[in-house]
Design a protein around this motif. Structure first.
Motif, mmCIF file in Angstrom:
data_model
loop_
_atom_site.group_PDB
_atom_site.id
_atom_site.type_symbol
_atom_site.label_atom_id
_atom_site.label_comp_id
_atom_site.label_asym_id
_atom_site.label_seq_id
_atom_site.Cartn_x
_atom_site.Cartn_y
_atom_site.Cartn_z
ATOM 1 N N ASN A 192 -0.182 14.333 98.168
ATOM 2 C CA ASN A 192 0.502 15.547 98.603
ATOM 3 C C ASN A 192 2.020 15.360 98.576
ATOM 4 O OD1 ASN A 192 -1.844 17.248 99.494
ATOM 5 N ND2 ASN A 192 -2.193 15.455 100.800
ATOM 6 N N MET A 193 2.474 14.198 98.112
ATOM 7 C CA MET A 193 3.897 13.873 98.042
ATOM 8 C C MET A 193 4.359 14.158 96.610
ATOM 9 S SD MET A 193 3.430 10.443 100.378
ATOM 10 C CE MET A 193 4.979 9.693 99.953
ATOM 11 N N ARG A 194 4.851 15.381 96.361
ATOM 12 C CA ARG A 194 5.007 15.883 95.002
ATOM 13 C C ARG A 194 6.343 15.543 94.342
ATOM 14 N NH1 ARG A 194 1.996 19.433 98.016
ATOM 15 N NH2 ARG A 194 -0.077 19.861 97.190
ATOM 16 N N SER A 195 7.354 15.182 95.084
ATOM 17 C CA SER A 195 8.632 14.855 94.468
ATOM 18 C C SER A 195 8.581 13.473 93.827
ATOM 19 C CB SER A 195 9.756 14.871 95.510
ATOM 20 O OG SER A 195 10.965 14.376 94.949
ATOM 21 N N PRO A 196 9.053 13.329 92.570
ATOM 22 C CA PRO A 196 9.057 12.000 91.930
ATOM 23 C C PRO A 196 9.947 11.000 92.648
ATOM 24 C CG PRO A 196 10.349 13.562 90.645
ATOM 25 C CD PRO A 196 9.638 14.362 91.685
ATOM 26 N N VAL A 197 10.799 11.480 93.520
ATOM 27 C CA VAL A 197 11.669 10.588 94.288
ATOM 28 C C VAL A 197 10.832 9.603 95.096
ATOM 29 C CG1 VAL A 197 13.400 10.499 96.132
ATOM 30 C CG2 VAL A 197 13.525 12.297 94.388
ATOM 31 N N TYR A 198 9.677 10.066 95.652
ATOM 32 C CA TYR A 198 8.845 9.188 96.480
ATOM 33 C C TYR A 198 7.344 9.349 96.235
ATOM 34 C CZ TYR A 198 9.100 13.566 99.128
ATOM 35 O OH TYR A 198 9.098 14.893 99.485
ATOM 36 N N SER A 199 6.912 10.162 95.277
ATOM 37 C CA SER A 199 5.478 10.422 95.084
ATOM 38 C C SER A 199 4.689 9.164 94.726
ATOM 39 C CB SER A 199 5.274 11.487 94.005
ATOM 40 O OG SER A 199 5.801 11.055 92.758
ATOM 41 N N GLY A 200 5.344 8.158 94.149
ATOM 42 C CA GLY A 200 4.663 6.913 93.820
ATOM 43 C C GLY A 200 4.292 6.095 95.034
ATOM 44 N N TYR A 201 4.776 6.504 96.221
ATOM 45 C CA TYR A 201 4.518 5.758 97.444
ATOM 46 C C TYR A 201 3.475 6.446 98.323
ATOM 47 C CZ TYR A 201 8.951 3.716 95.948
ATOM 48 O OH TYR A 201 9.944 3.113 95.206
#
Length: 392
Positions: free
Chosen positions: A229-238
């Motif tokens: 549900n963390m859609r921004s590439p800034v932190y979605s990998g985490y």
């Protein structure tokens, strides 16, 4: 005669009760046009909803219980003014839904879905919330990683906020995870305090979140219970993080018609790889340890007249990286102006610019990704916005 006196007395009691309680309907409708210099590789011209303020309608209620204590409630729903759909990913009262008690002497205790305590205390110092399109999120720190723009609310929340004691105020919150047999799963807690004297004000806060992908980012009606549900590439990998901890501090000083503000935040996604999330790449599932973001911002707002204000800000956000995401940094500039046509209606114009460097959380070259806009496929992005907002 007795019937008459009884009826008259009942009317007096009813009138007294009505005078001591009230329900108010309110709302905001905000719509504009945006230009995006790079939306996935293409220029974009589009209508945008909920820009300076998220579109909403709601009800507040207050009942005087005596002794300086009141019962309070709020139901607040978000919506799109472009197509009429429900906001907050299909959650009917996704903005706020709470009930509680309030006292000028003892403070307030509120129960339900609400904004977080760190947002309440530190958020107002950030340009994204104060004057740079808080509704759309364009002016937030990348991905609103520190939630100072209030993108994420908390469910099952018990929140306390004190009255002001000679300029000092404090508060705390606890969100119950609700998992049988595991008190700590999905829980969220926070503490914050502020102090103001004359033209100076400052605030500091800390929030701890367990299993953030599901408890904090994914707590709305149509959010996924298995995927990210963390859609921004800034932190979605985490998204596999077992925890998210946010420390934030801010301060402001009023100098004539100018308000100068500074903000710092540290956001840490910890225990990477401990939360099962479908759809992650093998490299992202291999992340371990902690990924940390540091954001620094300075901004100024100048009130030229009671109707006209202008703001400008610069923010720098860095991510140290983790096991394959080599680390990225983001430079962002916000510039905006707002003009009041009346007490309830204003027009606005804003420009946002972001420059990205390094390798982001997904393990790929970092791209500019102004929050709330379609991400760029390059390291730069500019979004321009004009619109009108009406409050009722």
């Amino acid at each position: 005669m007795r019937k008459f006196l009884f009826a008259a007395g009942a009317c007096v009691v009813a009138s007294s009760a009505m005078a001591q309680s009230s329900v108010t309907l309110y709302g905001i409708v905000d719509t504009g046009f945006i230009y995006n210099s790079n939306a996935g590789g293409e220029r974009q011209y589009a209508m945008s909803s909920g820009n300076m303020s998220g579109n909403r309608w709601g009800m507040t209620g207050v009942e005087d219980l005596g002794g300086g204590i009141s019962a309070v409630m709020r139901l607040e729903a978000g919506f799109s003014s472009i197509n009429g759909t429900i906001g907050q990913n299909g959650t009917e009262f996704g903005r706020q839904a709470y009930v509680g008690l309030s006292s000028n002497t003892y403070g307030s205790v509120l129960l339900g879905r609400q904004y977080t305590t760190v947002y309440d205390f530190v958020g107002p110092f950030e340009s994204g919330l104060a004057w740079a399109a808080a509704g759309a999120g364009f002016g937030a720190h990348p991905g609103d990683v520190d939630n100072l723009d209030g993108t994420n609310r908390a469910n099952n929340l018990i929140k306390y906020q004190s009255p002001s004691y000679n300029g000092l105020q404090f508060g705390g919150m606890y969100s119950l995870g609700g998992r049988p047999g595991s008190v700590g799963t999905n829980q969220i807690w926070a503490l914050a305090a502020s102090y103001g004297i004359g033209p100076f004000k400052m605030a500091v806060g800390y929030q701890s979140t367990h299993n953030p992908n599901f408890s904090f980012f994914g707590n709305k009606a149509n959010d996924s219970t298995t995927a990210s549900n963390m859609r921004s590439p800034v932190y979605s990998g985490y998204a596999t993080a077992g925890s998210q901890n946010i420390f934030a501090a801010g301060g402001s000083y009023v100098l004539g018609n100018a308000t100068l503000s500074v903000v710092y935040s540290n956001t840490r996604f910890g225990s990477l790889g401990t939360q099962g999330v479908t759809g992650m790449t093998a490299a992202q599932n291999a992340y371990r340890g902690t990924a940390a973001f540091n954001s620094y911002e300075g901004n100024v707002k100048y009130q030229f007249t009671p109707s006209l204000s202008v703001g400008v800000s610069y923010a720098y956000t860095s991510n140290g990286g983790n096991n394959g995401s080599g680390g990225a940094d983001y430079h962002q500039v916000n510039v905006g102006t707002d003009y009041l046509l009346s007490k309830r209606t204003d027009v606005y114009a804003l420009v946002f610019y972001q420059k990205a460097n390094g390798i982001d959380s997904t393990g790929r070259a970092a791209t500019a990704a102004l929050f709330g806009a379609t991400a760029s496929n390059s390291d730069r992005q500019t979004v321009a916005l004009v619109g009108i907002r009406h409050r009722f």
